[in-house]
Write a protein that holds these residues in place. Structure first.
Motif, PDB file in Angstrom:
ATOM      1  N   ALA A  87      -7.118  -2.713  -3.732  1.00 53.24           N
ATOM      2  CA  ALA A  87      -7.047  -4.043  -4.346  1.00 53.24           C
ATOM      3  C   ALA A  87      -5.669  -4.381  -4.926  1.00 53.24           C
ATOM      4  CB  ALA A  87      -8.129  -4.197  -5.403  1.00 53.24           C
ATOM      5  N   PRO A  88      -4.999  -3.477  -5.656  1.00 52.42           N
ATOM      6  CA  PRO A  88      -3.699  -3.835  -6.221  1.00 52.42           C
ATOM      7  C   PRO A  88      -2.627  -4.130  -5.168  1.00 52.42           C
ATOM      8  CG  PRO A  88      -4.552  -1.852  -7.281  1.00 52.42           C
ATOM      9  CD  PRO A  88      -5.433  -2.163  -6.123  1.00 52.42           C
ATOM     10  N   ILE A  89      -2.806  -3.619  -3.968  1.00 46.59           N
ATOM     11  CA  ILE A  89      -1.815  -3.827  -2.908  1.00 46.59           C
ATOM     12  C   ILE A  89      -1.803  -5.277  -2.443  1.00 46.59           C
ATOM     13  CG2 ILE A  89      -1.160  -3.138  -0.557  1.00 46.59           C
ATOM     14  CD1 ILE A  89      -2.229  -0.374  -1.223  1.00 46.59           C
ATOM     15  N   ARG A  90      -2.927  -5.987  -2.624  1.00 43.57           N
ATOM     16  CA  ARG A  90      -2.989  -7.385  -2.206  1.00 43.57           C
ATOM     17  C   ARG A  90      -1.900  -8.233  -2.837  1.00 43.57           C
ATOM     18  NH1 ARG A  90      -9.316  -9.160  -2.214  1.00 43.57           N
ATOM     19  NH2 ARG A  90      -9.950  -7.716  -0.580  1.00 43.57           N
ATOM     20  N   GLN A  91      -1.489  -7.868  -4.039  1.00 44.13           N
ATOM     21  CA  GLN A  91      -0.497  -8.643  -4.770  1.00 44.13           C
ATOM     22  C   GLN A  91       0.933  -8.354  -4.318  1.00 44.13           C
ATOM     23  OE1 GLN A  91      -2.449 -10.541  -6.119  1.00 44.13           O
ATOM     24  NE2 GLN A  91      -4.170  -9.233  -6.491  1.00 44.13           N
ATOM     25  N   LYS A  92       1.127  -7.347  -3.471  1.00 43.82           N
ATOM     26  CA  LYS A  92       2.474  -6.927  -3.077  1.00 43.82           C
ATOM     27  C   LYS A  92       2.787  -7.335  -1.641  1.00 43.82           C
ATOM     28  CE  LYS A  92       2.155  -3.104  -6.173  1.00 43.82           C
ATOM     29  NZ  LYS A  92       2.893  -2.096  -6.748  1.00 43.82           N
ATOM     30  N   GLN A  93       4.059  -7.543  -1.399  1.00 39.80           N
ATOM     31  CA  GLN A  93       4.501  -7.776  -0.039  1.00 39.80           C
ATOM     32  C   GLN A  93       4.865  -6.424   0.538  1.00 39.80           C
ATOM     33  OE1 GLN A  93       7.700 -10.607  -0.132  1.00 39.80           O
ATOM     34  NE2 GLN A  93       6.289 -12.324  -0.178  1.00 39.80           N
TER      35      GLN A  93
END
Length: 97
Positions: A87-93
């Motif tokens: 889930a936290p990876i969704r916020q990263k490019q």
């Protein structure tokens, strides 16, 4: 959890939390080889330690049935756990390999 080192174009390295498998995020342990995160005791403190499940997937394309997401009997390899970890990876490019 994968990224390139600064100044080294084309090289990719695994980035993970110490004591956790960089592939699946399970806590590394050497007590029970039937549970997620198993690593032989001789490798438990290695910087590049990968659990037996991820090692089997990477090099042999196989994983024990009890450690598959479809037949998860351990919370750490359940589909819900992977969604929570990712889930936290969704916020990263980034690119996930």
């Amino acid at each position: 959890w994968f990224g390139s080192e600064e100044g080294e174009l084309g090289r990719v390295r695994k980035i993970g939390k110490r004591g956790s498998c960089p592939g699946c995020g399970c806590t590394l342990q050497s007590a029970d080889d039937t549970k997620p995160g198993f690593v032989p005791a001789s490798k438990i403190d290695a910087e590049d330690a990968v659990c037996a499940r991820c090692y089997g997937l990477q090099y042999y394309g196989k994983v024990e049935k009890v450690l598959t997401a479809q037949q998860a009997v351990h919370e750490e390899v359940s589909p819900e756990h992977f969604r929570k970890v990712l889930a936290p990876i969704r916020q990263k490019q980034c690119i996930i390999c």
